[in-house]
Design an enzyme around this catalytic site. Structure first.
Site, PDB file in Angstrom:
ATOM      1  N   GLN A   1       0.836  -1.223   0.000  1.00 48.47           N
ATOM      2  CA  GLN A   1       0.000   0.000   0.000  1.00 48.47           C
ATOM      3  C   GLN A   1       0.864   1.263   0.000  1.00 48.47           C
ATOM      4  O   GLN A   1       0.737   2.122  -0.853  1.00 48.47           O
ATOM      5  CB  GLN A   1      -0.847   0.074   1.270  1.00 48.47           C
ATOM      6  CG  GLN A   1      -1.879  -0.964   1.489  1.00 48.47           C
ATOM      7  CD  GLN A   1      -2.836  -0.494   2.582  1.00 48.47           C
ATOM      8  OE1 GLN A   1      -3.790   0.225   2.300  1.00 48.47           O
ATOM      9  NE2 GLN A   1      -2.587  -0.897   3.819  1.00 48.47           N
TER      10      GLN A   1
ATOM     11  N   ASP B   1      13.697 -11.205  -0.963  1.00 53.23           N
ATOM     12  CA  ASP B   1      12.737 -11.762  -0.011  1.00 53.23           C
ATOM     13  C   ASP B   1      13.239 -11.490   1.409  1.00 53.23           C
ATOM     14  O   ASP B   1      14.358 -11.881   1.768  1.00 53.23           O
ATOM     15  CB  ASP B   1      12.584 -13.271  -0.267  1.00 53.23           C
ATOM     16  CG  ASP B   1      11.403 -13.840   0.493  1.00 53.23           C
ATOM     17  OD1 ASP B   1      11.117 -13.364   1.611  1.00 53.23           O
ATOM     18  OD2 ASP B   1      10.755 -14.765  -0.044  1.00 53.23           O
TER      19      ASP B   1
ATOM     20  N   TYR C   1       5.925  -7.682   7.496  1.00 51.58           N
ATOM     21  CA  TYR C   1       4.926  -8.742   7.678  1.00 51.58           C
ATOM     22  C   TYR C   1       3.767  -8.069   8.390  1.00 51.58           C
ATOM     23  O   TYR C   1       3.862  -7.752   9.570  1.00 51.58           O
ATOM     24  CB  TYR C   1       5.527  -9.859   8.528  1.00 51.58           C
ATOM     25  CG  TYR C   1       4.669 -11.088   8.668  1.00 51.58           C
ATOM     26  CD1 TYR C   1       5.042 -12.281   8.060  1.00 51.58           C
ATOM     27  CD2 TYR C   1       3.500 -11.076   9.426  1.00 51.58           C
ATOM     28  CE1 TYR C   1       4.267 -13.427   8.195  1.00 51.58           C
ATOM     29  CE2 TYR C   1       2.714 -12.207   9.554  1.00 51.58           C
ATOM     30  CZ  TYR C   1       3.102 -13.380   8.943  1.00 51.58           C
ATOM     31  OH  TYR C   1       2.330 -14.513   9.075  1.00 51.58           O
TER      32      TYR C   1
ATOM     33  N   ASP D   1       1.626   2.342  15.138  1.00 53.08           N
ATOM     34  CA  ASP D   1       0.969   2.689  16.404  1.00 53.08           C
ATOM     35  C   ASP D   1       0.825   1.471  17.316  1.00 53.08           C
ATOM     36  O   ASP D   1       0.644   1.627  18.529  1.00 53.08           O
ATOM     37  CB  ASP D   1      -0.434   3.271  16.112  1.00 53.08           C
ATOM     38  CG  ASP D   1      -1.324   2.323  15.302  1.00 53.08           C
ATOM     39  OD1 ASP D   1      -0.786   1.514  14.529  1.00 53.08           O
ATOM     40  OD2 ASP D   1      -2.560   2.399  15.458  1.00 53.08           O
TER      41      ASP D   1
ATOM     42  N   TYR E   1       2.844  -9.381  15.978  1.00 52.11           N
ATOM     43  CA  TYR E   1       3.174  -8.350  14.969  1.00 52.11           C
ATOM     44  C   TYR E   1       3.751  -7.119  15.664  1.00 52.11           C
ATOM     45  O   TYR E   1       4.799  -6.594  15.273  1.00 52.11           O
ATOM     46  CB  TYR E   1       1.916  -7.977  14.173  1.00 52.11           C
ATOM     47  CG  TYR E   1       2.013  -6.676  13.395  1.00 52.11           C
ATOM     48  CD1 TYR E   1       2.724  -6.608  12.200  1.00 52.11           C
ATOM     49  CD2 TYR E   1       1.399  -5.504  13.872  1.00 52.11           C
ATOM     50  CE1 TYR E   1       2.814  -5.409  11.483  1.00 52.11           C
ATOM     51  CE2 TYR E   1       1.485  -4.307  13.161  1.00 52.11           C
ATOM     52  CZ  TYR E   1       2.199  -4.267  11.977  1.00 52.11           C
ATOM     53  OH  TYR E   1       2.284  -3.082  11.286  1.00 52.11           O
TER      54      TYR E   1
ATOM     55  N   LYS F   1       7.498  -5.568  15.283  1.00 50.42           N
ATOM     56  CA  LYS F   1       7.748  -4.216  14.750  1.00 50.42           C
ATOM     57  C   LYS F   1       8.564  -3.393  15.755  1.00 50.42           C
ATOM     58  O   LYS F   1       9.459  -2.630  15.365  1.00 50.42           O
ATOM     59  CB  LYS F   1       6.420  -3.514  14.433  1.00 50.42           C
ATOM     60  CG  LYS F   1       5.676  -4.040  13.226  1.00 50.42           C
ATOM     61  CD  LYS F   1       6.397  -3.813  11.898  1.00 50.42           C
ATOM     62  CE  LYS F   1       6.475  -2.344  11.513  1.00 50.42           C
ATOM     63  NZ  LYS F   1       7.125  -2.148  10.196  1.00 50.42           N
TER      64      LYS F   1
ATOM     65  N   TRP G   1      -3.481   2.726  10.887  1.00 54.32           N
ATOM     66  CA  TRP G   1      -4.765   2.539  10.184  1.00 54.32           C
ATOM     67  C   TRP G   1      -4.635   2.960   8.702  1.00 54.32           C
ATOM     68  O   TRP G   1      -5.411   3.793   8.200  1.00 54.32           O
ATOM     69  CB  TRP G   1      -5.863   3.357  10.869  1.00 54.32           C
ATOM     70  CG  TRP G   1      -6.256   2.888  12.237  1.00 54.32           C
ATOM     71  CD1 TRP G   1      -5.443   2.303  13.182  1.00 54.32           C
ATOM     72  CD2 TRP G   1      -7.561   2.985  12.842  1.00 54.32           C
ATOM     73  NE1 TRP G   1      -6.172   2.041  14.320  1.00 54.32           N
ATOM     74  CE2 TRP G   1      -7.466   2.440  14.147  1.00 54.32           C
ATOM     75  CE3 TRP G   1      -8.778   3.483  12.420  1.00 54.32           C
ATOM     76  CZ2 TRP G   1      -8.555   2.379  15.020  1.00 54.32           C
ATOM     77  CZ3 TRP G   1      -9.861   3.425  13.294  1.00 54.32           C
ATOM     78  CH2 TRP G   1      -9.752   2.868  14.566  1.00 54.32           C
TER      79      TRP G   1
HETATM   80  N1  LIG Z   1      -1.445  -1.330   7.171  1.00 50.83           N
HETATM   81  C1  LIG Z   1      -1.574  -0.610   8.289  1.00 50.83           C
HETATM   82  O1  LIG Z   1      -2.686  -0.342   8.765  1.00 50.83           O
HETATM   83  C2  LIG Z   1      -0.356  -0.092   8.994  1.00 50.83           C
HETATM   84  C3  LIG Z   1      -0.523   0.601  10.187  1.00 50.83           C
HETATM   85  C4  LIG Z   1       0.615   1.119  10.826  1.00 50.83           C
HETATM   86  C5  LIG Z   1       1.864   0.925  10.283  1.00 50.83           C
HETATM   87  N2  LIG Z   1       1.996   0.217   9.141  1.00 50.83           N
HETATM   88  C6  LIG Z   1       3.345   0.004   8.630  1.00 50.83           C
HETATM   89  O2  LIG Z   1       3.447   0.674   7.383  1.00 50.83           O
HETATM   90  C7  LIG Z   1       4.394  -0.040   6.549  1.00 50.83           C
HETATM   91  C8  LIG Z   1       3.757  -0.293   5.200  1.00 50.83           C
HETATM   92  O3  LIG Z   1       2.590  -1.084   5.412  1.00 50.83           O
HETATM   93  P1  LIG Z   1       1.511  -1.312   4.269  1.00 50.83           P
HETATM   94  O4  LIG Z   1       0.191  -0.971   4.847  1.00 50.83           O
HETATM   95  O5  LIG Z   1       1.961  -0.701   2.998  1.00 50.83           O
HETATM   96  O6  LIG Z   1       1.604  -2.902   4.192  1.00 50.83           O
HETATM   97  P2  LIG Z   1       1.350  -3.896   2.966  1.00 50.83           P
HETATM   98  O7  LIG Z   1       0.412  -3.314   1.984  1.00 50.83           O
HETATM   99  O8  LIG Z   1       1.026  -5.201   3.602  1.00 50.83           O
HETATM  100  O9  LIG Z   1       2.775  -3.961   2.286  1.00 50.83           O
HETATM  101  C9  LIG Z   1       3.830  -4.646   2.879  1.00 50.83           C
HETATM  102  C10 LIG Z   1       4.861  -4.898   1.829  1.00 50.83           C
HETATM  103  O10 LIG Z   1       5.860  -5.728   2.434  1.00 50.83           O
HETATM  104  C11 LIG Z   1       6.155  -6.743   1.513  1.00 50.83           C
HETATM  105  N3  LIG Z   1       6.612  -7.972   2.156  1.00 50.83           N
HETATM  106  C12 LIG Z   1       5.983  -8.713   3.080  1.00 50.83           C
HETATM  107  N4  LIG Z   1       6.699  -9.819   3.345  1.00 50.83           N
HETATM  108  C13 LIG Z   1       7.800  -9.749   2.548  1.00 50.83           C
HETATM  109  C14 LIG Z   1       8.899 -10.586   2.325  1.00 50.83           C
HETATM  110  N5  LIG Z   1       9.037 -11.750   2.979  1.00 50.83           N
HETATM  111  N6  LIG Z   1       9.847 -10.190   1.437  1.00 50.83           N
HETATM  112  C15 LIG Z   1       9.722  -9.028   0.759  1.00 50.83           C
HETATM  113  N7  LIG Z   1       8.694  -8.187   0.907  1.00 50.83           N
HETATM  114  C16 LIG Z   1       7.742  -8.563   1.795  1.00 50.83           C
HETATM  115  C17 LIG Z   1       4.862  -7.037   0.774  1.00 50.83           C
HETATM  116  O11 LIG Z   1       5.175  -7.693  -0.419  1.00 50.83           O
HETATM  117  P3  LIG Z   1       4.057  -8.449  -1.282  1.00 50.83           P
HETATM  118  O12 LIG Z   1       3.334  -7.326  -1.985  1.00 50.83           O
HETATM  119  O13 LIG Z   1       4.854  -9.327  -2.173  1.00 50.83           O
HETATM  120  O14 LIG Z   1       3.211  -9.189  -0.303  1.00 50.83           O
HETATM  121  C18 LIG Z   1       4.318  -5.632   0.600  1.00 50.83           C
HETATM  122  O15 LIG Z   1       4.850  -5.057  -0.562  1.00 50.83           O
HETATM  123  C19 LIG Z   1       4.789  -1.289   7.323  1.00 50.83           C
HETATM  124  O16 LIG Z   1       5.982  -1.034   8.005  1.00 50.83           O
HETATM  125  C20 LIG Z   1       3.676  -1.444   8.336  1.00 50.83           C
HETATM  126  O17 LIG Z   1       4.128  -2.128   9.500  1.00 50.83           O
HETATM  127  C21 LIG Z   1       0.926  -0.276   8.467  1.00 50.83           C
END
Ligand SMILES: NC(=O)c1ccc[n+]([C@@H]2O[C@H](COP(=O)([O-])OP(=O)(O)OC[C@H]3O[C@@H](n4cnc5c(N)ncnc54)[C@H](OP(=O)(O)O)[C@@H]3O)[C@@H](O)[C@H]2O)c1
Length: 287
Positions: free
Chosen positions: A11, A36, A61, A102, A125, A129, A150
């Site tokens: 995202q 990976d 993850y 968060d 998780y 983190k 979020w």
């Molecule tokens: N989503 C939320 O609500 C949220 C909230 C707070 C903080 N965050 C943080 O914001 C950041 C971005 O999150 P997001 O929402 O963009 O998450 P996301 O859409 O799940 O994207 C995560 C990315 O990490 C990649 N990934 C996962 N496992 C991997 C692996 N083994 N090797 C290589 N790449 C891998 C995924 O690749 P694939 O596309 O191949 O699966 C995807 O591109 C993260 O640090 C997350 O912890 C997210």
């Protein structure tokens, strides 16, 4: 400037690549296929070889519930690979922006969490983190760490898309109303990250959209705005339920609003409210 983005298909990573390119930067998108994160040495080698001015670590993850039964993978990706990213960047003297969450807070506070408030992660998780943040700080005390919350965007899966799908299929949605946070659009998060990079910022910052909401409030707003924009909506009712009525494997913080004083000062401009950001996201989805 040459910027390498990990998790470039996710995202936030996807949005960040697009906005950096628009701003005229050279972008190196790193996806799972190229490196990976379950193999941290390969990640280290790939990042060291690219020698980007900035590396933004968006890969994570993020399957919060699945992590409860897959702890080993969550820790390898979120802690060990984050450490490998920092090792590589420190090794050639680059800059690192690491994205965090968060969820490192336990949600027992009743006022917004500041950057230096005590972390107390609840689930696997969240623990992984927090361990990732600590590993990054240990290796690169000058790294930029931005916690957000979020997250929703046109790319990938998120709460907004789930609500739109369910609202098109069902008459009633039942949504948790006792978890409070700040919905945050990838467009606004990406703009804030780019502004921090351009300032050579370092240290920890919190960024979300302005305003607070429960998941119930957010669902009501999604359906109302989607209806106005002409999305197919069948749902007539959204019913608030307690967290106990929607049991999940992972515990989540009841209150995870992040204090934004520090980033407001750094950006020097207002941060959009979550409802305005939601409309931007829905418009993007439509196109
Ligand atoms: N989503 C939320 O609500 C949220 C909230 C707070 C903080 N965050 C943080 O914001 C950041 C971005 O999150 P997001 O929402 O963009 O998450 P996301 O859409 O799940 O994207 C995560 C990315 O990490 C990649 N990934 C996962 N496992 C991997 C692996 N083994 N090797 C290589 N790449 C891998 C995924 O690749 P694939 O596309 O191949 O699966 C995807 O591109 C993260 O640090 C997350 O912890 C997210």
């Amino acid at each position: 400037m040459k910027v390498l983005i990990t998790g470039a298909g996710g995202q936030l990573g996807h949005e960040l690549c697009a906005r950096l390119l628009q701003a005229g930067h050279a972008v190196i998108p790193l996806t799972r296929a190229e490196a990976d994160f379950t193999c941290p040495e390969r990640v280290r080698d790939a990042i060291a070889a690219a020698k980007a001015d900035w590396v933004v670590n968006c890969a994570a993850y993020t399957a919060v519930d699945k992590a409860e039964s897959d702890s080993a993978t969550a820790f390898i990706v979120n802690r060990d690979a984050a450490r490998a990213v920092a090792e590589a960047v420190a090794g050639y003297g680059g800059h690192l922006l690491h994205v965090s969450t968060d969820f490192i807070f336990d949600g027992t506070q009743s006022h917004p969490y500041r950057e230096d408030d005590l972390a107390n992660p609840l689930g696997v998780y969240a623990h992984s983190k927090w361990a990732g943040e600590q590993a990054v700080r240990e290796l690169m005390p000058e790294a930029l760490i931005v916690r957000t919350a979020w997250v929703h965007g046109a790319q990938g899966n998120n709460f907004v898309k789930t609500m739109l799908r369910l609202a098109a299929e069902r008459d009633e949605l039942r949504v948790v109303d006792d978890q409070i946070g700040s919905p945050s659009w990838t467009g606004d998060i990406a703009d804030a990250l780019i502004a921090l990079i351009q300032q050579d910022a370092h240290g920890c910052f919190h960024f979300t959209n302005e305003g607070v909401a429960s998941w119930y409030d957010f669902a009501v707003a999604i359906i109302a705005e989607a209806r106005v924009l002409g999305f197919p909506i069948k749902a007539q009712r959204v019913t608030p339920i307690p967290t106990s009525g929607y049991p999940t494997p992972a515990r989540r913080p009841a209150y995870s609003v992040l204090d934004k004083q520090k980033i407001r000062a750094a950006l020097g401009r207002p941060i959009p409210h979550w409802r305005e950001a939601l409309v931007s996201m829905l418009r993007e989805l439509q196109t």
